[in-house]
Every structure is written in C-alpha cells, then in structure tokens.
Design a protein around this motif. Structure first.
Motif, mmCIF file in Angstrom:
data_model
loop_
_atom_site.group_PDB
_atom_site.id
_atom_site.type_symbol
_atom_site.label_atom_id
_atom_site.label_comp_id
_atom_site.label_asym_id
_atom_site.label_seq_id
_atom_site.Cartn_x
_atom_site.Cartn_y
_atom_site.Cartn_z
ATOM 1 N N TYR A 77 50.380 69.736 -0.388
ATOM 2 C CA TYR A 77 50.304 70.994 -1.130
ATOM 3 C C TYR A 77 49.865 70.759 -2.567
ATOM 4 O O TYR A 77 49.987 69.648 -3.110
ATOM 5 C CB TYR A 77 51.630 71.749 -1.097
ATOM 6 C CG TYR A 77 52.802 71.057 -1.776
ATOM 7 C CD1 TYR A 77 53.078 71.250 -3.128
ATOM 8 C CD2 TYR A 77 53.659 70.230 -1.053
ATOM 9 C CE1 TYR A 77 54.161 70.637 -3.746
ATOM 10 C CE2 TYR A 77 54.744 69.611 -1.657
ATOM 11 C CZ TYR A 77 54.988 69.820 -3.000
ATOM 12 O OH TYR A 77 56.058 69.195 -3.612
ATOM 13 N N LEU A 78 49.322 71.805 -3.146
ATOM 14 C CA LEU A 78 48.980 71.847 -4.560
ATOM 15 C C LEU A 78 49.834 72.941 -5.180
ATOM 16 O O LEU A 78 49.849 74.070 -4.691
ATOM 17 C CB LEU A 78 47.490 72.154 -4.746
ATOM 18 C CG LEU A 78 46.948 72.122 -6.175
ATOM 19 C CD1 LEU A 78 47.065 70.724 -6.776
ATOM 20 C CD2 LEU A 78 45.492 72.592 -6.209
ATOM 21 N N GLU A 79 50.558 72.586 -6.256
ATOM 22 C CA GLU A 79 51.540 73.504 -6.845
ATOM 23 C C GLU A 79 51.119 73.935 -8.243
ATOM 24 O O GLU A 79 50.601 73.137 -9.025
ATOM 25 C CB GLU A 79 52.896 72.802 -6.902
ATOM 26 C CG GLU A 79 54.028 73.639 -7.504
ATOM 27 C CD GLU A 79 55.281 72.810 -7.659
ATOM 28 O OE1 GLU A 79 56.046 72.741 -6.683
ATOM 29 O OE2 GLU A 79 55.488 72.226 -8.749
ATOM 30 N N PHE A 80 51.383 75.208 -8.546
ATOM 31 C CA PHE A 80 51.021 75.802 -9.828
ATOM 32 C C PHE A 80 52.215 76.517 -10.453
ATOM 33 O O PHE A 80 53.081 77.032 -9.738
ATOM 34 C CB PHE A 80 49.923 76.851 -9.651
ATOM 35 C CG PHE A 80 48.687 76.391 -8.951
ATOM 36 C CD1 PHE A 80 47.532 76.075 -9.660
ATOM 37 C CD2 PHE A 80 48.650 76.301 -7.554
ATOM 38 C CE1 PHE A 80 46.386 75.683 -9.004
ATOM 39 C CE2 PHE A 80 47.508 75.908 -6.898
ATOM 40 C CZ PHE A 80 46.366 75.600 -7.620
ATOM 41 N N PHE A 81 52.204 76.599 -11.775
ATOM 42 C CA PHE A 81 53.119 77.445 -12.533
ATOM 43 C C PHE A 81 52.304 78.618 -13.043
ATOM 44 O O PHE A 81 51.226 78.431 -13.649
ATOM 45 C CB PHE A 81 53.718 76.669 -13.706
ATOM 46 C CG PHE A 81 54.600 77.478 -14.618
ATOM 47 C CD1 PHE A 81 55.933 77.690 -14.306
ATOM 48 C CD2 PHE A 81 54.094 78.029 -15.796
ATOM 49 C CE1 PHE A 81 56.749 78.436 -15.151
ATOM 50 C CE2 PHE A 81 54.902 78.761 -16.644
ATOM 51 C CZ PHE A 81 56.240 78.969 -16.318
ATOM 52 N N ALA A 82 52.763 79.840 -12.809
ATOM 53 C CA ALA A 82 52.059 81.039 -13.255
ATOM 54 C C ALA A 82 52.340 81.281 -14.730
ATOM 55 O O ALA A 82 53.476 81.559 -15.111
ATOM 56 C CB ALA A 82 52.479 82.245 -12.425
ATOM 57 N N GLU A 83 51.305 81.182 -15.544
ATOM 58 C CA GLU A 83 51.456 81.403 -16.983
ATOM 59 C C GLU A 83 51.473 82.896 -17.315
ATOM 60 O O GLU A 83 52.057 83.307 -18.320
ATOM 61 C CB GLU A 83 50.318 80.721 -17.737
ATOM 62 C CG GLU A 83 50.260 79.207 -17.577
ATOM 63 C CD GLU A 83 51.316 78.482 -18.389
ATOM 64 O OE1 GLU A 83 51.968 79.131 -19.231
ATOM 65 O OE2 GLU A 83 51.486 77.261 -18.188
ATOM 66 N N ILE A 84 50.796 83.705 -16.494
ATOM 67 C CA ILE A 84 50.791 85.156 -16.646
ATOM 68 C C ILE A 84 51.037 85.764 -15.261
ATOM 69 O O ILE A 84 51.039 85.046 -14.256
ATOM 70 C CB ILE A 84 49.448 85.676 -17.226
ATOM 71 C CG1 ILE A 84 48.294 85.365 -16.261
ATOM 72 C CG2 ILE A 84 49.188 85.064 -18.593
ATOM 73 C CD1 ILE A 84 46.962 85.980 -16.687
#
Length: 288
Positions: free
Chosen positions: A223-230
């Motif tokens: 998996y590729l994981e992200f943090f939502a900045e907006i």
C-alpha cells in the motif's frame, strides 16, 4: 528511433555538452513536513471506511483534513491512476508538473502532492510506502511516477487508427467524477487531470528518452499511504493495463480491484497546521 541530426556539430560541441547542469528549483528553502511527527500518530489510526475500486473502472472517495488514506493492492498486481481535488472547490486540484519539479519524477515517503495555481499548497503527504525498497532499477525505472499523464481514449484513437475504447483511466475518472459530483459527463471531463501513477513502474529510455513502463513490483497487501493536508475528494482508476507489463487501454491484461482505506487519527501530528494558499498577491506586475 530519433532522426539523425541534420545540423553539423559546431567545433565547440563537446564543451557545450560538458557544461554541468543546474537544478531548476533549489529546494533548500522549501518547507518540509516533519515526517517523524506524521508517523508518530500512525499507531493509533482507526479504520473508518473502505472504498472498492473495481478492476478497469474508477471510484471516488473523500478524506477530511488530518486523516490518512491508503491505496491498497488486493488480489494481484495492479496499478492505479490518482486524481485529487479540494473537496470544496474542484478548481484546486493536484498539479503533477509542479510536484515533479519540487520532488522529482517518482514520489516517496515525505514527498508532498501540491495543488494547482493560484493555491499551490500541499494537498497530501506520503507517510508510508511498502515499495520504498525498490528505488531505481538498472533501466532507470521506479514506482509512483508523476511523469505519465493517464491512458486516454484520444491517444488510443490516434495510435489505433480510429479505435474507440472507453475504459481507459481518463474515461474511468471522468465517469466516476461525473457520478460523484452530479456534473454532466462533458462538464466533469475538463476537471480530470494528470495523475500520480500509483504502483506503476516507469522511467525514460536512455537512448531515445521515451517514456517506458514495466511490470509493477506490487503484490497483494502492498500500500501507499497519505496524510490529507486539506479536505480531499479523491478519484482513483484501476488501470486496464493491470500491472502495465505489456500494454494499457485494452481488455487483454489481467486486472484486479484496488482498495482505498480511510483512517481517522486520534490526534494531529505535533506542530501541524493546515496549509494556507500561496501568498503571491496575483497582481502579475500590473500597477506595481
């Protein structure tokens, strides 16, 4: 193959070609995320929902600012084409060209996905990548590129001599965005933009400089994981090329679904503040 040059090389050709390159965008002053602070809150993540992206199709999802989301390989090797929008304003969307200029051709942990002008701010930050071991291979290939555009029916029509194929990523994203927003198909299409090619393994040939793809190293569970900045509206297509080892925009490749998992964080990363839009005054030199 590129054509043989028609112009005779000048006498100082070797000296001209030997000039050392200069980075277009020195990034020493670019604000960088404290990736340690982001990763520190990953341990307490709470799974809140999963969106299934069917094989050879697309789906949309929303992620509140301060939350995490993962794009997950499920049943077999599969690449995905990702569009991102400001959930409240479709005109602010992922800007691959500037993201590439500031981070490089392929993205990894700590890299941020920037939005279009006039906002130009981080939309999401990559916080984990189970393929980060891949690096660059002997062909110059790597994963998660921002150099390809997306497979589309227009290029397919051009190269096939008039073929009509409707399940390429551009069309997939257009249909999904139309269904999600209520926009008519032709109104939704202009919002579809160049993508982050998730899990895709790509590069440029050294002899001709052509964009290439090769079998993705992704396996179920990666998996590729992200943090939502907006606050984000995401749109993800499971490419009809499958692992892109042979071709895309066809029905011959073996394809699999992808998952998007959204996670709620118990707390925000220490020191995190929501990114503001660009401070440029937008006068463009008029009246100055």
């Amino acid at each position: 193959m590129k054509p043989i040059p028609l112009s005779k090389a000048p006498i100082d050709a070797a000296q001209r070609k030997a000039i050392k390159p200069v980075l277009c965008y020195p990034v020493e002053t670019l604000p960088r995320p404290d990736i340690g602070a982001y990763r520190a809150v990953r341990e307490g993540l709470k799974h809140v929902r999963t969106v299934v992206v069917p094989a050879r199709d697309a789906a949309t999802f929303t992620v509140p600012a301060g939350s995490f989301f993962r794009i997950v390989s499920t049943e077999g090797p599969q690449v995905g084409d990702l569009n991102l929008f400001n959930q409240h304003d479709l005109s602010e969307r992922f800007y691959t060209g500037k993201t590439r200029a500031l981070n490089g051709t392929h993205l990894g942990v700590g890299d941020q996905l920037f939005s279009s002008f006039p906002s130009l701010r981080p939309m999401a930050t990559i916080t984990h990548d189970t393929l980060d071991w891949y690096g660059f291979d002997e062909f110059g290939g790597s994963v998660h590129d921002v150099i390809g555009t997306r497979c589309d029916p227009y290029t397919h029509n051009l190269l096939s001599g008039g073929g009509q194929y409707h399940h390429c990523c551009h069309s997939n994203l257009t249909r999904a965005l139309s269904a999600s927003t209520g926009l008519a198909l032709h109104d939704a299409e202009p919002h579809v933009h160049d993508v982050l090619n998730v899990f895709m393994c790509t590069g440029f040939t050294r002899d001709t400089g052509q964009y290439f793809m090769k079998a993705s190293p992704v396996q179920p569970g990666d998996y590729l994981e992200f943090f939502a900045e907006i606050d984000l509206l995401g749109c993800l297509s499971a490419c009809p090329g499958g692992d892109c080892s042979a071709e895309h925009s066809s029905d011959t490749a073996k394809c699999y679904p992808l998952l998007v998992e959204i996670y709620e964080a118990a707390q925000r990363p220490e020191g995190w503040v929501a990114p503001v839009v660009s401070g440029y005054d937008r006068t463009h030199g008029v009246g100055v």
